[in-house]
Motif scaffolding. Structure first.
Motif, PDB file in Angstrom:
ATOM      1  N   ILE A 180       1.522  67.293  19.129  1.00  0.00           N
ATOM      2  CA  ILE A 180       0.215  67.205  19.270  1.00  0.00           C
ATOM      3  C   ILE A 180       0.116  65.649  19.572  1.00  0.00           C
ATOM      4  O   ILE A 180       0.864  64.906  19.516  1.00  0.00           O
ATOM      5  CB  ILE A 180      -1.041  66.893  18.644  1.00  0.00           C
ATOM      6  CG1 ILE A 180      -0.679  68.260  17.794  1.00  0.00           C
ATOM      7  CG2 ILE A 180      -2.407  66.158  18.490  1.00  0.00           C
ATOM      8  CD1 ILE A 180      -1.626  68.402  16.321  1.00  0.00           C
ATOM      9  N   LEU A 181      -0.243  65.395  21.236  1.00  0.00           N
ATOM     10  CA  LEU A 181      -0.237  64.002  21.323  1.00  0.00           C
ATOM     11  C   LEU A 181      -1.435  63.036  21.437  1.00  0.00           C
ATOM     12  O   LEU A 181      -2.485  63.311  21.062  1.00  0.00           O
ATOM     13  CB  LEU A 181      -0.196  63.969  23.361  1.00  0.00           C
ATOM     14  CG  LEU A 181       0.320  62.604  23.717  1.00  0.00           C
ATOM     15  CD1 LEU A 181       1.966  61.759  23.396  1.00  0.00           C
ATOM     16  CD2 LEU A 181      -0.009  62.527  25.469  1.00  0.00           C
ATOM     17  N   MET A 182      -0.615  61.986  20.260  1.00  0.00           N
ATOM     18  CA  MET A 182      -1.933  61.271  19.615  1.00  0.00           C
ATOM     19  C   MET A 182      -1.536  59.987  19.854  1.00  0.00           C
ATOM     20  O   MET A 182      -0.055  59.521  20.117  1.00  0.00           O
ATOM     21  CB  MET A 182      -2.242  61.839  18.360  1.00  0.00           C
ATOM     22  CG  MET A 182      -0.820  61.642  17.135  1.00  0.00           C
ATOM     23  SD  MET A 182      -1.727  61.982  16.187  1.00  0.00           S
ATOM     24  CE  MET A 182      -2.613  63.563  16.212  1.00  0.00           C
ATOM     25  N   LYS A 183      -1.795  58.421  19.279  1.00  0.00           N
ATOM     26  CA  LYS A 183      -1.316  57.485  19.631  1.00  0.00           C
ATOM     27  C   LYS A 183      -0.558  57.016  18.322  1.00  0.00           C
ATOM     28  O   LYS A 183      -0.653  57.755  16.936  1.00  0.00           O
ATOM     29  CB  LYS A 183      -2.785  56.159  19.329  1.00  0.00           C
ATOM     30  CG  LYS A 183      -3.279  56.390  20.669  1.00  0.00           C
ATOM     31  CD  LYS A 183      -4.819  55.024  20.773  1.00  0.00           C
ATOM     32  CE  LYS A 183      -5.245  55.036  21.857  1.00  0.00           C
ATOM     33  NZ  LYS A 183      -6.326  53.832  21.812  1.00  0.00           N
ATOM     34  N   ALA A 184       0.336  56.078  17.979  1.00  0.00           N
ATOM     35  CA  ALA A 184       1.140  55.974  16.728  1.00  0.00           C
ATOM     36  C   ALA A 184       0.448  55.850  15.711  1.00  0.00           C
ATOM     37  O   ALA A 184       0.994  56.046  14.971  1.00  0.00           O
ATOM     38  CB  ALA A 184       1.945  54.619  17.243  1.00  0.00           C
ATOM     39  N   ALA A 185      -0.387  54.930  15.601  1.00  0.00           N
ATOM     40  CA  ALA A 185      -1.317  55.009  14.487  1.00  0.00           C
ATOM     41  C   ALA A 185      -2.405  55.834  14.170  1.00  0.00           C
ATOM     42  O   ALA A 185      -2.199  56.297  12.640  1.00  0.00           O
ATOM     43  CB  ALA A 185      -2.327  53.564  14.388  1.00  0.00           C
ATOM     44  N   GLN A 186      -2.488  56.765  15.297  1.00  0.00           N
ATOM     45  CA  GLN A 186      -2.727  58.328  14.693  1.00  0.00           C
ATOM     46  C   GLN A 186      -2.436  58.805  13.952  1.00  0.00           C
ATOM     47  O   GLN A 186      -2.888  59.228  13.023  1.00  0.00           O
ATOM     48  CB  GLN A 186      -3.993  58.291  15.274  1.00  0.00           C
ATOM     49  CG  GLN A 186      -5.226  57.753  16.643  1.00  0.00           C
ATOM     50  CD  GLN A 186      -5.560  58.354  17.647  1.00  0.00           C
ATOM     51  OE1 GLN A 186      -4.614  58.545  18.681  1.00  0.00           O
ATOM     52  NE2 GLN A 186      -6.592  58.077  17.763  1.00  0.00           N
ATOM     53  N   THR A 187      -1.163  58.806  13.901  1.00  0.00           N
ATOM     54  CA  THR A 187      -0.541  59.792  13.533  1.00  0.00           C
ATOM     55  C   THR A 187      -0.141  59.867  12.040  1.00  0.00           C
ATOM     56  O   THR A 187       0.089  60.544  11.256  1.00  0.00           O
ATOM     57  CB  THR A 187       1.104  59.708  13.944  1.00  0.00           C
ATOM     58  OG1 THR A 187       1.867  58.459  14.105  1.00  0.00           O
ATOM     59  CG2 THR A 187       1.114  59.830  15.816  1.00  0.00           C
ATOM     60  N   ILE A 188      -0.349  58.051  12.010  1.00  0.00           N
ATOM     61  CA  ILE A 188      -0.124  58.037  10.203  1.00  0.00           C
ATOM     62  C   ILE A 188      -1.510  58.449   9.603  1.00  0.00           C
ATOM     63  O   ILE A 188      -1.216  58.994   8.413  1.00  0.00           O
ATOM     64  CB  ILE A 188       0.248  56.442   9.783  1.00  0.00           C
ATOM     65  CG1 ILE A 188       1.584  56.194  11.035  1.00  0.00           C
ATOM     66  CG2 ILE A 188       0.018  56.658   8.782  1.00  0.00           C
ATOM     67  CD1 ILE A 188       2.140  56.994  10.164  1.00  0.00           C
ATOM     68  N   GLN A 189      -2.816  58.135  10.119  1.00  0.00           N
ATOM     69  CA  GLN A 189      -3.995  58.579   8.955  1.00  0.00           C
ATOM     70  C   GLN A 189      -4.111  60.154   9.496  1.00  0.00           C
ATOM     71  O   GLN A 189      -4.723  60.698   8.871  1.00  0.00           O
ATOM     72  CB  GLN A 189      -4.895  57.872  10.218  1.00  0.00           C
ATOM     73  CG  GLN A 189      -4.849  56.535  10.434  1.00  0.00           C
ATOM     74  CD  GLN A 189      -5.954  55.523  11.485  1.00  0.00           C
ATOM     75  OE1 GLN A 189      -6.771  56.746  12.535  1.00  0.00           O
ATOM     76  NE2 GLN A 189      -6.138  54.297  12.014  1.00  0.00           N
ATOM     77  N   ALA A 190      -3.781  60.482  10.692  1.00  0.00           N
ATOM     78  CA  ALA A 190      -3.605  61.946  10.676  1.00  0.00           C
ATOM     79  C   ALA A 190      -2.489  62.626   9.770  1.00  0.00           C
ATOM     80  O   ALA A 190      -2.898  64.146   8.701  1.00  0.00           O
ATOM     81  CB  ALA A 190      -3.194  62.210  12.379  1.00  0.00           C
ATOM     82  N   VAL A 191      -1.444  62.212   9.067  1.00  0.00           N
ATOM     83  CA  VAL A 191      -0.225  62.712   8.526  1.00  0.00           C
ATOM     84  C   VAL A 191      -1.264  62.484   6.512  1.00  0.00           C
ATOM     85  O   VAL A 191      -1.075  63.059   5.730  1.00  0.00           O
ATOM     86  CB  VAL A 191       0.832  61.981   8.309  1.00  0.00           C
ATOM     87  CG1 VAL A 191       1.689  62.014   7.006  1.00  0.00           C
ATOM     88  CG2 VAL A 191       1.343  62.672   9.848  1.00  0.00           C
ATOM     89  N   VAL A 192      -2.088  61.370   6.464  1.00  0.00           N
ATOM     90  CA  VAL A 192      -2.020  61.077   5.306  1.00  0.00           C
ATOM     91  C   VAL A 192      -3.447  61.841   5.024  1.00  0.00           C
ATOM     92  O   VAL A 192      -3.666  61.761   3.363  1.00  0.00           O
ATOM     93  CB  VAL A 192      -2.619  59.286   5.155  1.00  0.00           C
ATOM     94  CG1 VAL A 192      -3.747  58.828   3.906  1.00  0.00           C
ATOM     95  CG2 VAL A 192      -1.718  58.560   5.353  1.00  0.00           C
ATOM     96  N   GLY A 193      -4.230  61.785   5.847  1.00  0.00           N
ATOM     97  CA  GLY A 193      -5.822  62.793   6.050  1.00  0.00           C
ATOM     98  C   GLY A 193      -5.242  64.176   5.778  1.00  0.00           C
ATOM     99  O   GLY A 193      -5.923  65.040   6.403  1.00  0.00           O
TER     100      GLY A 193
END
Length: 202
Positions: A66-79
């Motif tokens: 999934i292509l996403m912004k760098a900051a979103q990858t961390i938010q998505a991992v944590v969530g």
């Protein structure tokens, strides 16, 4: 051959968060594996190859990239929306600030990023007072951009960093003249040079 630098491109795993991701035996049913990538680049190519050639499926994973912004990858991992992300700089910053993430894999040992500018900008020193496009504030592109400025005697606060999203968007902003420079990696840095933009630093 063009010189390659450091890129800590990595897979970020939430601590103890990937349920069933690693087992001693292959599962009878494929385990969903969602991977967030911050840009389509040569350094994430192994992920696409592993998926397309069936290597991940052979290991029991049904992989989705999934292509996403760098900051979103961390938010998505944590969530728990994804299992892995490839935004190392953002991940390290998040981990330092207490986020339950860790770097578990690196693809290269040197970055593949260049500081690319408009043809009229012929030195890093000329970037004072100008705009530099990056993927996001706190991302690896900002960290490397700051290091390149400092190395050439320019204080980071003397420029304006603009978080624009994945590298193809920062490159588009450069071509449109919206920014004076940007931090690009393989293969877009090569494409930019071929199109007449200037490589200031690496």
């Amino acid at each position: 051959m063009r010189r390659f630098m450091f890129l800590m491109l990595s897979l970020v795993l939430i601590a103890f968060g990937a349920k069933g991701a690693f087992t001693a035996e292959k599962p009878a049913k494929l385990v969903p594996l969602r991977i967030g990538v911050a840009a389509r680049s040569a350094t994430v190519m192994p992920l696409f190859v592993a998926r397309e050639r069936g290597f991940l499926r052979e290991e029991g994973f049904d992989a989705e990239i999934i292509l996403m912004k760098a900051a979103q990858t961390i938010q998505a991992v944590v969530g728990n929306s994804i299992e892995f992300g490839t935004a190392t700089g953002t991940a390290v910053s998040a981990a330092v600030n207490g986020a339950e993430v860790r770097v578990v894999f690196a693809v290269t040992d040197k970055p593949t990023f260049d500081l690319i500018s408009q043809p009229t900008v012929i030195s890093v020193e000329q970037l004072r007072g100008k705009k530099i496009g990056i993927s996001a504030i706190g991302s690896l592109t900002e960290i490397l951009g700051r290091r390149m400025l400092i190395t050439h005697g320019v204080r980071p606060e003397q420029v304006t960093f603009l978080g624009l999203g994945p590298s193809h968007l920062t490159y588009a902003a450069l071509k449109a003249g919206l920014v004076d420079a940007t931090v690009l990696q393989v293969p877009l840095n090569f494409a930019a040079i071929d199109e007449g933009f200037r490589k200031l630093a690496y």
